[in-house]
Write a protein that holds these residues in place. Structure first.
Motif, mmCIF file in Angstrom:
data_model
loop_
_atom_site.group_PDB
_atom_site.id
_atom_site.type_symbol
_atom_site.label_atom_id
_atom_site.label_comp_id
_atom_site.label_asym_id
_atom_site.label_seq_id
_atom_site.Cartn_x
_atom_site.Cartn_y
_atom_site.Cartn_z
ATOM 1 N N VAL A 62 9.042 44.530 -4.866
ATOM 2 C CA VAL A 62 9.494 44.320 -6.245
ATOM 3 C C VAL A 62 8.762 45.261 -7.197
ATOM 4 O O VAL A 62 9.348 45.766 -8.164
ATOM 5 C CB VAL A 62 9.287 42.846 -6.652
ATOM 6 C CG1 VAL A 62 9.583 42.651 -8.135
ATOM 7 C CG2 VAL A 62 10.186 41.933 -5.827
ATOM 8 N N GLU A 70 10.740 47.767 -9.722
ATOM 9 C CA GLU A 70 10.665 47.760 -11.180
ATOM 10 C C GLU A 70 10.199 49.091 -11.759
ATOM 11 O O GLU A 70 10.172 49.251 -12.979
ATOM 12 C CB GLU A 70 9.761 46.625 -11.653
ATOM 13 C CG GLU A 70 10.339 45.253 -11.364
ATOM 14 C CD GLU A 70 9.734 44.163 -12.212
ATOM 15 O OE1 GLU A 70 8.876 44.466 -13.067
ATOM 16 O OE2 GLU A 70 10.107 42.988 -12.009
ATOM 17 N N ASP A 88 16.686 37.617 -2.024
ATOM 18 C CA ASP A 88 16.509 38.388 -3.256
ATOM 19 C C ASP A 88 16.441 39.881 -2.952
ATOM 20 O O ASP A 88 16.955 40.709 -3.720
ATOM 21 C CB ASP A 88 15.231 37.938 -3.968
ATOM 22 C CG ASP A 88 15.091 38.551 -5.349
ATOM 23 O OD1 ASP A 88 16.045 38.467 -6.141
ATOM 24 O OD2 ASP A 88 14.034 39.145 -5.639
ATOM 25 N N LYS A 102 11.715 39.925 -14.765
ATOM 26 C CA LYS A 102 10.610 39.255 -14.090
ATOM 27 C C LYS A 102 10.858 37.757 -13.925
ATOM 28 O O LYS A 102 10.247 37.122 -13.062
ATOM 29 C CB LYS A 102 9.309 39.492 -14.864
ATOM 30 C CG LYS A 102 8.800 40.924 -14.791
ATOM 31 C CD LYS A 102 7.444 41.055 -15.455
ATOM 32 C CE LYS A 102 6.979 42.506 -15.451
ATOM 33 N NZ LYS A 102 6.736 43.002 -14.091
ATOM 34 N N THR A 126 11.991 37.009 -10.476
ATOM 35 C CA THR A 126 11.076 37.254 -9.362
ATOM 36 C C THR A 126 10.514 35.932 -8.848
ATOM 37 O O THR A 126 10.096 35.068 -9.633
ATOM 38 C CB THR A 126 9.923 38.163 -9.806
ATOM 39 O OG1 THR A 126 10.467 39.399 -10.272
ATOM 40 C CG2 THR A 126 8.970 38.438 -8.659
#
Length: 344
Positions: free
Chosen positions: A134, A138, A172, A293, A296
């Protein structure tokens, strides 16, 4: 020039009245610069031996209040003062998450790598791999800029799916992989369009074919097929144009890009077998690329198992003749602890 001569020059300079203010100003500037440099150093917690539960709980409270830097300090103290405790293991993951939340991706990745190296067989290693992916995800920027982080994000997201296919992290990661592929396809389309505008048709064809071959499930595929029809007609390669137009019509008969390709082929005397069904305008936007976020996954909780006390059940008591009604207030539900307080 000897040391004595240098000293004599220095003395003469200082004796000159015009040089004194300049020398004083220079010394003041150096002093101020030194103070400013010292002020930039990050303050550290003074070492004071404290119970591990207190250190960890303080860090967790800072996490709940979204004070990420303070949380990192206290979780770091847990590691420093109690390096072999289960709290220290958990603290590494908490530092990674706090660094991630404060957009300090390099430190978050370093924390995640440290956890993976120290505890590769721990169930929480799955989260360390996920958070690392992640962090790369990002850092992806718009298609007009370098996509180095995009490739790293894709590799790490695929690694999560391969290692932990049946977890929520893999779910995810698959969504993010689709977004990354769309981003990479968009980069290829941007370069291909540029080549078309410059008249470098062969280079443009290679870019559009790459989108069709490698990113065929993305939202850019219909346009890539249309651009291939356009480019092949420009070069006079009619059969290639017909072939790509047929693929576009078969897979996307209702897409506005096929409507454009149908008009282009028809105007060249090549009527495709499939007629378009689209009536709307061609879309200008593709899969939205967002860094959210809130989506997440948070670090996994690790509650200690608590042994249940078993006692013999008391014999049933005789029911009273009349049970008086009382307006006693209902018991308040216990407040749930945050996920950052894992041990109970």
């Amino acid at each position: 020039m000897g040391a004595r001569s240098v000293l004599e020059v220095k003395v003469l300079v200082v004796r000159n009245s015009w040089a004194r203010p300049a020398l004083v100003a220079a010394l003041c500037a150096l002093a101020v610069a030194g103070c400013a440099g010292k002020g930039k150093k990050k303050p550290q917690l003074a070492y004071e031996e404290r119970p591990v539960e207190l250190l960890y709980a303080t860090g967790a409270d800072y996490m709940d209040r979204r004070l990420w830097n303070q949380a990192v300090d206290y979780f770091g103290e847990v590691e420093r003062q109690h390096p072999y405790s289960e709290w220290a293991r958990r603290s590494i993951l908490m530092q990674a998450f706090a660094h991630y939340e404060s957009n300090n991706y390099a430190e978050a990745i370093a924390d995640a790598d440290r956890f993976i190296q120290l505890y590769p067989g721990n169930p929480a290693a799955a989260y360390a791999h996920y958070l690392k992916a992640v962090c790369y995800f990002e850092q992806i920027v718009d298609v007009g800029r370098d996509q180095a982080a995009t490739g790293q994000a894709l590799d790490n997201l695929k690694d999560v799916v391969q290692r932990y296919p049946n977890t929520e992290y893999a779910t995810d990661a698959r969504l993010k992989i689709d977004m990354v592929n769309d981003q990479l396809a968009g980069k290829e389309m941007t370069i291909g369009r540029y080549y078309l505008r410059q008249g470098d048709t062969l280079a443009a064809i290679n870019r559009f074919k790459g989108v069709v071959d490698r990113y065929q499930t993305t939202s850019h595929t219909p346009e890539a097929l249309y651009r291939l029809v356009e480019a092949y007609l420009t070069l006079g390669l009619v059969e290639e144009a017909k072939k790509n137009g047929a693929v576009l019509g078969y897979n996307y008969p209702g897409d506005p890009w096929y409507a454009d390709a149908y008009k282009l082929l028809t105007s060249s005397g090549l009527k495709p077998a499939v007629e378009p069904t689209a009536r709307g305008k061609r879309g200008l936007f593709h899969m939205p690329f967002r860094h959210d976020k809130e989506q997440t996954i948070k670090p996994p909780s690790e509650a200690k198992p608590v042994e249940a006390k078993t006692e013999a059940a008391p014999p049933p008591a005789a029911a009273p003749a009349e049970t008086p009604k009382t307006d006693a207030p209902a018991e308040k539900p216990k407040k749930r602890r945050s996920i950052f307080h894992p041990f109970g």
